[in-house]
Scaffold this active site. Sequence first.
Site, PDB file in Angstrom:
ATOM      1  N   MET A 281      53.876  59.021   8.478  1.00  0.00           N
ATOM      2  CA  MET A 281      54.923  58.920   7.452  1.00  0.00           C
ATOM      3  C   MET A 281      56.253  58.604   8.136  1.00  0.00           C
ATOM      4  SD  MET A 281      53.915  61.582   4.485  1.00  0.00           S
ATOM      5  CE  MET A 281      54.572  63.044   5.248  1.00  0.00           C
TER       6      MET A 281
ATOM      7  N   HIS B 223      57.719  60.763  16.569  1.00  0.00           N
ATOM      8  CA  HIS B 223      58.097  61.548  17.748  1.00  0.00           C
ATOM      9  C   HIS B 223      56.988  61.378  18.792  1.00  0.00           C
ATOM     10  CE1 HIS B 223      55.148  64.290  16.111  1.00  0.00           C
ATOM     11  NE2 HIS B 223      55.855  64.425  14.983  1.00  0.00           N
TER      12      HIS B 223
ATOM     13  N   HIS C 227      53.340  61.446  17.644  1.00  0.00           N
ATOM     14  CA  HIS C 227      52.843  60.159  17.128  1.00  0.00           C
ATOM     15  C   HIS C 227      52.627  59.184  18.287  1.00  0.00           C
ATOM     16  CE1 HIS C 227      55.278  61.529  13.506  1.00  0.00           C
ATOM     17  NE2 HIS C 227      54.078  61.375  12.998  1.00  0.00           N
TER      18      HIS C 227
ATOM     19  N   GLY D 150      46.515  63.693  14.463  1.00  0.00           N
ATOM     20  CA  GLY D 150      46.947  64.806  15.315  1.00  0.00           C
ATOM     21  C   GLY D 150      46.280  66.117  14.900  1.00  0.00           C
TER      22      GLY D 150
ATOM     23  N   VAL E 203      51.256  67.894  20.617  1.00  0.00           N
ATOM     24  CA  VAL E 203      52.249  67.708  21.684  1.00  0.00           C
ATOM     25  C   VAL E 203      53.377  68.707  21.435  1.00  0.00           C
ATOM     26  CG1 VAL E 203      53.836  66.084  22.793  1.00  0.00           C
ATOM     27  CG2 VAL E 203      51.644  65.267  21.917  1.00  0.00           C
TER      28      VAL E 203
ATOM     29  N   SER F 154      57.195  67.873  15.362  1.00  0.00           N
ATOM     30  CA  SER F 154      57.007  67.597  13.931  1.00  0.00           C
ATOM     31  C   SER F 154      58.208  66.795  13.455  1.00  0.00           C
ATOM     32  CB  SER F 154      56.964  68.932  13.170  1.00  0.00           C
ATOM     33  OG  SER F 154      57.231  68.711  11.797  1.00  0.00           O
TER      34      SER F 154
END
Length: 278
Positions: free
Chosen positions: A27, A31, A34, A146, A175, A184
């Site tokens: 979305m 970060h 991703h 994730g 992560v 997040s």
Amino acid sequence: MKIIHKISELKKITKNTNKPIGLVPTMGALHQGHASLIKKSVEDDNFTIVSIFVNPVQFGINEDFDKYPRTLEKDAKLCEELGADIVFSPSIDEMYQDTKELTLVCPPYSSINKLCGKSRPGHFDGVATVVSKLFNITKCSKAYFGEKDAQQLFIIQKMVKDLNFDITIIPCPIVREPDGLALSSRNSYLDEKARQDALKLSKALNYAKELWQKGIKNKQILCDSALKILEGTIVDYIEIVNPETFEDWEEKDKNALMLIAAKIPTTNTRLIDNMELR
Ligand code: PAF
């Protein structure tokens, strides 16, 4: 790298790729979590599509759809640096003719009547629906998710099996910041004070893991001990499940996954985190 907004345009390109297609559904507000999924897809030698779409169908009416961070330009730059081939960023109208009269993909009740599904009614119908659409639009053969969204990953894996999607789901590890905070997109809502409270989620999980390693396998003790560390946050749930079934963990189960969701009061940010106890 191309940024594509139209489904028809994407289909024209994917028709002519000779590599398998790897999809990283997001979305946006990307970060390093991703980034690890995108890197994995690129390393796997896929033609890598990163979808960036803030999906209205998975947000409840009082949730943060309007304020969810939208940073397409910055996100696209990162995707390009990481070697992605396409950013697919459709508008809401491009994805949905009518969100009120929509055929939904509904995961089984037993998988959504707990954890995030219980506190966010309709959320996983929205996720399963948009992910199915993205699978059909991109014709991917692998998709990267994730492990932070553990229940989402479980539901998607089941959906792929139940609906015979010919797609391999690749789970990728959480992560974390050096101090333990799970990355997040919603961390961008946190100021310094809120960030300290947010850290309590990973601290609570680590503490439960320490107790587990010392031989404490009692669910109540583990959850109560973690709960003490979460003081100052508004805990939505703290649970231990069997990660293979997402049923409540029982002592006979080999593996245990502890999951937490909590709101950080000063910024009203809802965060989730999880950790295997072993
Ligand atoms: O995990 C997310 O960011 C979203 O739920 C997803 C999978 C991209 C579907 O909108």
